[in-house]
Design an enzyme around this catalytic site. Sequence first.
Site, mmCIF file in Angstrom:
data_model
loop_
_atom_site.group_PDB
_atom_site.id
_atom_site.type_symbol
_atom_site.label_atom_id
_atom_site.label_comp_id
_atom_site.label_asym_id
_atom_site.label_seq_id
_atom_site.Cartn_x
_atom_site.Cartn_y
_atom_site.Cartn_z
ATOM 1 N N THR A 46 0.821 -1.208 0.000
ATOM 2 C CA THR A 46 0.000 0.000 0.000
ATOM 3 C C THR A 46 0.857 1.261 0.000
ATOM 4 O O THR A 46 0.447 2.301 -0.518
ATOM 5 C CB THR A 46 -0.947 -0.008 1.208
ATOM 6 O OG1 THR A 46 -1.762 -1.193 1.139
ATOM 7 C CG2 THR A 46 -1.848 1.207 1.245
ATOM 8 N N TYR A 134 6.451 -12.089 5.063
ATOM 9 C CA TYR A 134 5.323 -11.487 4.324
ATOM 10 C C TYR A 134 5.034 -12.368 3.118
ATOM 11 O O TYR A 134 5.838 -12.462 2.197
ATOM 12 C CB TYR A 134 5.730 -10.069 3.905
ATOM 13 C CG TYR A 134 4.702 -9.239 3.176
ATOM 14 C CD1 TYR A 134 3.399 -9.663 2.954
ATOM 15 C CD2 TYR A 134 5.057 -7.973 2.689
ATOM 16 C CE1 TYR A 134 2.481 -8.878 2.283
ATOM 17 C CE2 TYR A 134 4.149 -7.175 2.012
ATOM 18 C CZ TYR A 134 2.865 -7.628 1.814
ATOM 19 O OH TYR A 134 1.965 -6.834 1.140
ATOM 20 N N LYS A 162 2.835 -12.178 7.993
ATOM 21 C CA LYS A 162 1.684 -11.507 7.391
ATOM 22 C C LYS A 162 1.303 -12.256 6.119
ATOM 23 O O LYS A 162 2.138 -12.445 5.229
ATOM 24 C CB LYS A 162 2.000 -10.054 7.047
ATOM 25 C CG LYS A 162 0.813 -9.346 6.380
ATOM 26 C CD LYS A 162 1.234 -8.125 5.589
ATOM 27 C CE LYS A 162 0.056 -7.600 4.781
ATOM 28 N NZ LYS A 162 0.441 -6.579 3.798
ATOM 29 N N VAL A 206 -3.544 -6.169 8.734
ATOM 30 C CA VAL A 206 -2.806 -5.077 8.099
ATOM 31 C C VAL A 206 -3.751 -4.522 7.039
ATOM 32 O O VAL A 206 -3.691 -4.884 5.869
ATOM 33 C CB VAL A 206 -1.479 -5.575 7.509
ATOM 34 C CG1 VAL A 206 -0.667 -4.425 6.920
ATOM 35 C CG2 VAL A 206 -0.661 -6.294 8.585
#
Length: 299
Positions: A46, A134, A162, A206
């Site tokens: 993002t 991630y 994540k 998240v």
Amino acid sequence: MPLEGIVPPLVTPLIDDQTLDLEALKELVDRMLEAGVHGLFVLGTTGECTSLSYSLRRQLIEEVCGMVQGRVPVLVGITDTAPDESVALTDFAKRVGAAAVVAAPPYYFGLSQPELVTYFERLADRLSLPLFLYNMPSHTKTMISVETVVALSRHPNIVGFKDSSANGGYLHALIYAFRDRPEFSIFVGPEEMMASSVLMGAHGGVSGGANIFPKLYVDLYHAAKANDKESIVTLQAKVMEISAKIYALGTYGSSYLKGLKGAMSLLGLCQNVLAAPHTAFGEADMEKLKRNLESIEGV
């Protein structure tokens, strides 16, 4: 540890490719902290991590850490195809006050699962901050298997994970694999899955939408932790409406980011500027986005 709650992936407010919008950044950080977020994640997907120059990345890390002043943990994305760059960025992040770093697999040549174990173990050995793994297979071409996550979690400097695969079965298998190890943080990226994942045992989300509506996602997280099903149903409906009306315009690979930054610009939260090679929505898409945003009530 473990880190828990809503850790928004911070949008990077830009004036142009080389210039941060510091005023918008400060307002954005303050707004999220006031809403009760539990951490901030800079230089994630993002935050347009792969499109920013290294000098801009360092400036962003330093500015955010200075604004936060230790009130919540700041996590820093260090994903790169060159491990030395990840190490250098981590060392810088530690010096200015970050709490941990986050790394996806290198994204050019795909890695096998044994190669992933070797890569992340060697990287974690060199890092001066704790590491969150991630999983972002749509962008890296590499899925981190549950078995690989379990193997890597034994490294003392790898503290969490994540998942942005949007694969519910995979995520539930991962949560099950760590059912007796609550100290290892498991976060979910897709905000549409956050509440159900927390109900199943994940530590938090998240959630990109928290850049626009931070209190909504904080409230939904707390409702899920409390198993407040009535509140979950109401708040989840808003999350799904945001997803449908803001993130799904057009068929661009970057539709989510175009929609998010476009909506934020309409609300006066940042300028509608994306880092090259990406571009903001044009006039027609912005008109659709404006109508959609105005139709979202109660957030």
